[in-house]
Design a protein around this motif. Structure first.
Motif, PDB file in Angstrom:
ATOM      1  N   ILE A   1       0.858  -1.180   0.000  1.00  0.00           N
ATOM      2  CA  ILE A   1       0.000   0.000   0.000  1.00  0.00           C
ATOM      3  C   ILE A   1       0.897   1.234   0.000  1.00  0.00           C
ATOM      4  O   ILE A   1       1.812   1.350   0.813  1.00  0.00           O
ATOM      5  CB  ILE A   1      -0.942   0.003   1.210  1.00  0.00           C
ATOM      6  N   TRP A   2       0.630   2.142  -0.946  1.00  0.00           N
ATOM      7  CA  TRP A   2       1.424   3.348  -1.125  1.00  0.00           C
ATOM      8  C   TRP A   2       0.566   4.579  -0.875  1.00  0.00           C
ATOM      9  O   TRP A   2      -0.618   4.595  -1.196  1.00  0.00           O
ATOM     10  CB  TRP A   2       1.956   3.430  -2.561  1.00  0.00           C
ATOM     11  N   LEU A   3       1.174   5.635  -0.326  1.00  0.00           N
ATOM     12  CA  LEU A   3       0.519   6.929  -0.268  1.00  0.00           C
ATOM     13  C   LEU A   3       0.433   7.446  -1.697  1.00  0.00           C
ATOM     14  O   LEU A   3       1.359   7.266  -2.491  1.00  0.00           O
ATOM     15  CB  LEU A   3       1.321   7.898   0.592  1.00  0.00           C
ATOM     16  N   ALA A   4      -0.694   8.074  -2.017  1.00  0.00           N
ATOM     17  CA  ALA A   4      -0.906   8.474  -3.407  1.00  0.00           C
ATOM     18  C   ALA A   4      -1.380   9.914  -3.502  1.00  0.00           C
ATOM     19  O   ALA A   4      -2.066  10.422  -2.610  1.00  0.00           O
ATOM     20  CB  ALA A   4      -1.920   7.550  -4.067  1.00  0.00           C
ATOM     21  N   ASP A   5      -0.998  10.555  -4.599  1.00  0.00           N
ATOM     22  CA  ASP A   5      -1.502  11.873  -4.971  1.00  0.00           C
ATOM     23  C   ASP A   5      -2.225  11.712  -6.295  1.00  0.00           C
ATOM     24  O   ASP A   5      -1.777  10.950  -7.171  1.00  0.00           O
ATOM     25  CB  ASP A   5      -0.350  12.867  -5.151  1.00  0.00           C
ATOM     26  N   GLY A   6      -3.327  12.420  -6.450  1.00  0.00           N
ATOM     27  CA  GLY A   6      -4.059  12.342  -7.701  1.00  0.00           C
ATOM     28  C   GLY A   6      -5.430  12.965  -7.575  1.00  0.00           C
ATOM     29  O   GLY A   6      -5.775  13.554  -6.544  1.00  0.00           O
ATOM     30  N   PRO A   7      -6.232  12.817  -8.611  1.00  0.00           N
ATOM     31  CA  PRO A   7      -7.586  13.377  -8.567  1.00  0.00           C
ATOM     32  C   PRO A   7      -8.441  12.610  -7.562  1.00  0.00           C
ATOM     33  O   PRO A   7      -8.169  11.460  -7.252  1.00  0.00           O
ATOM     34  CB  PRO A   7      -8.094  13.189  -9.996  1.00  0.00           C
ATOM     35  N   ASP A   8      -9.472  13.277  -7.053  1.00  0.00           N
ATOM     36  CA  ASP A   8     -10.376  12.631  -6.100  1.00  0.00           C
ATOM     37  C   ASP A   8     -11.053  11.435  -6.769  1.00  0.00           C
ATOM     38  O   ASP A   8     -11.702  11.574  -7.810  1.00  0.00           O
ATOM     39  CB  ASP A   8     -11.427  13.630  -5.605  1.00  0.00           C
ATOM     40  N   LEU A   9     -10.871  10.256  -6.157  1.00  0.00           N
ATOM     41  CA  LEU A   9     -11.432   9.009  -6.684  1.00  0.00           C
ATOM     42  C   LEU A   9     -11.907   8.145  -5.520  1.00  0.00           C
ATOM     43  O   LEU A   9     -11.301   8.161  -4.448  1.00  0.00           O
ATOM     44  CB  LEU A   9     -10.377   8.242  -7.496  1.00  0.00           C
ATOM     45  N   PRO A  10     -12.956   7.353  -5.735  1.00  0.00           N
ATOM     46  CA  PRO A  10     -13.442   6.481  -4.663  1.00  0.00           C
ATOM     47  C   PRO A  10     -12.593   5.218  -4.539  1.00  0.00           C
ATOM     48  O   PRO A  10     -11.876   4.831  -5.465  1.00  0.00           O
ATOM     49  CB  PRO A  10     -14.866   6.148  -5.102  1.00  0.00           C
ATOM     50  N   ALA A  11     -12.707   4.553  -3.386  1.00  0.00           N
ATOM     51  CA  ALA A  11     -11.997   3.282  -3.166  1.00  0.00           C
ATOM     52  C   ALA A  11     -12.481   2.256  -4.184  1.00  0.00           C
ATOM     53  O   ALA A  11     -13.642   2.260  -4.589  1.00  0.00           O
ATOM     54  CB  ALA A  11     -12.248   2.784  -1.752  1.00  0.00           C
ATOM     55  N   GLY A  12     -11.559   1.391  -4.606  1.00  0.00           N
ATOM     56  CA  GLY A  12     -11.883   0.344  -5.568  1.00  0.00           C
ATOM     57  C   GLY A  12     -11.674   0.740  -7.013  1.00  0.00           C
ATOM     58  O   GLY A  12     -11.788  -0.094  -7.903  1.00  0.00           O
ATOM     59  N   THR A  13     -11.357   2.006  -7.263  1.00  0.00           N
ATOM     60  CA  THR A  13     -11.140   2.467  -8.634  1.00  0.00           C
ATOM     61  C   THR A  13      -9.790   1.975  -9.142  1.00  0.00           C
ATOM     62  O   THR A  13      -8.775   2.138  -8.479  1.00  0.00           O
ATOM     63  CB  THR A  13     -11.159   4.016  -8.692  1.00  0.00           C
ATOM     64  N   PRO A  14      -9.750   1.358 -10.324  1.00  0.00           N
ATOM     65  CA  PRO A  14      -8.457   0.955 -10.902  1.00  0.00           C
ATOM     66  C   PRO A  14      -7.656   2.198 -11.293  1.00  0.00           C
ATOM     67  O   PRO A  14      -8.203   3.162 -11.821  1.00  0.00           O
ATOM     68  CB  PRO A  14      -8.834   0.150 -12.145  1.00  0.00           C
ATOM     69  N   ILE A  15      -6.357   2.173 -11.029  1.00  0.00           N
ATOM     70  CA  ILE A  15      -5.490   3.318 -11.314  1.00  0.00           C
ATOM     71  C   ILE A  15      -4.231   2.882 -12.053  1.00  0.00           C
ATOM     72  O   ILE A  15      -3.893   1.693 -12.106  1.00  0.00           O
ATOM     73  CB  ILE A  15      -5.082   4.054 -10.012  1.00  0.00           C
ATOM     74  N   ILE A  16      -3.534   3.870 -12.577  1.00  0.00           N
ATOM     75  CA  ILE A  16      -2.220   3.680 -13.206  1.00  0.00           C
ATOM     76  C   ILE A  16      -1.278   4.705 -12.589  1.00  0.00           C
ATOM     77  O   ILE A  16      -1.641   5.869 -12.415  1.00  0.00           O
ATOM     78  CB  ILE A  16      -2.284   3.864 -14.725  1.00  0.00           C
ATOM     79  N   VAL A  17      -0.069   4.280 -12.260  1.00  0.00           N
ATOM     80  CA  VAL A  17       0.931   5.171 -11.673  1.00  0.00           C
ATOM     81  C   VAL A  17       1.596   5.982 -12.783  1.00  0.00           C
ATOM     82  O   VAL A  17       2.096   5.416 -13.760  1.00  0.00           O
ATOM     83  CB  VAL A  17       1.989   4.370 -10.881  1.00  0.00           C
ATOM     84  N   ASN A  18       1.599   7.312 -12.629  1.00  0.00           N
ATOM     85  CA  ASN A  18       2.232   8.200 -13.607  1.00  0.00           C
ATOM     86  C   ASN A  18       3.648   8.591 -13.212  1.00  0.00           C
ATOM     87  O   ASN A  18       4.499   8.800 -14.069  1.00  0.00           O
ATOM     88  CB  ASN A  18       1.421   9.479 -13.776  1.00  0.00           C
ATOM     89  N   ALA A  19       3.883   8.742 -11.899  1.00  0.00           N
ATOM     90  CA  ALA A  19       5.189   9.194 -11.424  1.00  0.00           C
ATOM     91  C   ALA A  19       5.356   8.788  -9.971  1.00  0.00           C
ATOM     92  O   ALA A  19       4.402   8.355  -9.327  1.00  0.00           O
ATOM     93  CB  ALA A  19       5.306  10.712 -11.559  1.00  0.00           C
ATOM     94  N   VAL A  20       6.580   8.915  -9.484  1.00  0.00           N
ATOM     95  CA  VAL A  20       6.885   8.638  -8.085  1.00  0.00           C
ATOM     96  C   VAL A  20       7.616   9.851  -7.536  1.00  0.00           C
ATOM     97  O   VAL A  20       8.581  10.328  -8.128  1.00  0.00           O
ATOM     98  CB  VAL A  20       7.756   7.368  -7.937  1.00  0.00           C
ATOM     99  N   ARG A  21       7.136  10.347  -6.397  1.00  0.00           N
ATOM    100  CA  ARG A  21       7.770  11.483  -5.722  1.00  0.00           C
ATOM    101  C   ARG A  21       8.102  11.054  -4.307  1.00  0.00           C
ATOM    102  O   ARG A  21       7.239  11.061  -3.438  1.00  0.00           O
ATOM    103  CB  ARG A  21       6.833  12.680  -5.691  1.00  0.00           C
ATOM    104  N   GLY A  22       9.325  10.656  -4.101  1.00  0.00           N
ATOM    105  CA  GLY A  22       9.737  10.170  -2.781  1.00  0.00           C
ATOM    106  C   GLY A  22       9.014   8.882  -2.443  1.00  0.00           C
ATOM    107  O   GLY A  22       9.168   7.879  -3.116  1.00  0.00           O
ATOM    108  N   THR A  23       8.174   8.935  -1.398  1.00  0.00           N
ATOM    109  CA  THR A  23       7.429   7.741  -0.992  1.00  0.00           C
ATOM    110  C   THR A  23       5.974   7.808  -1.436  1.00  0.00           C
ATOM    111  O   THR A  23       5.162   6.999  -0.999  1.00  0.00           O
ATOM    112  CB  THR A  23       7.467   7.581   0.536  1.00  0.00           C
TER     113      THR A  23
END
Length: 147
Positions: free
Chosen positions: A112-134
């Protein structure tokens, strides 16, 4: 100076490359080897041999720059050794804690990773665009462009 002295110097510098951190001595060794070859082919003064060595070493170091630039491990198609974050870019996962005000948590594989992005509900499939630190920067897989 006899040609074999330059050949011995080239071998010693080449062996030093194995024991000294960095990767520049091999190019200086190549300069000494080229000087040995030139000294064996043509009889020349010590001053000319030193000049030949200086020019050959500089030219081989310059050529080495382009060799290392071509085999640079930070290229896009290289394996991101010791840079786990780079291997996450493009990974698919699922939001496990709502992203609210641009912050939330996502599951990528078994982590489980801390994430930044648009507001989305739990269970939504996502794609990682970038990594900023942790933190990973994500977007919805539904809105991500397909390649």
């Amino acid at each position: 100076m006899p040609w074999w002295a330059w050949a011995t110097l080239a071998a010693v510098i080449g062996l030093a490359e194995l024991h000294v951190p960095g990767s520049y001595l091999i190019w200086i060794a190549l300069g000494a080897a080229l000087t040995a070859a030139a000294s064996a082919a043509y009889e020349s003064s010590v001053a000319l041999q030193i000049a030949t060595f200086a020019i050959a070493a500089a030219a081989s170091c310059f050529a080495g720059y382009f060799v290392y630039r071509h085999v640079d491990p930070r290229r896009a198609d290289a394996t991101p050794l010791n840079e786990r974050g780079l291997s996450l870019v493009g990974a698919r996962g699922v939001i496990c804690s709502h992203i609210i005000n641009g912050e939330g948590k996502v599951r990528l594989g078994d982590t489980i990773w801390l994430a930044d992005g648009p507001d989305l509900p739990a269970g939504t499939p996502i794609i990682v665009n970038a990594v900023r630190g942790t933190r990973v920067v994500v977007e919805s897989a539904a809105t991500a462009p397909t390649a």
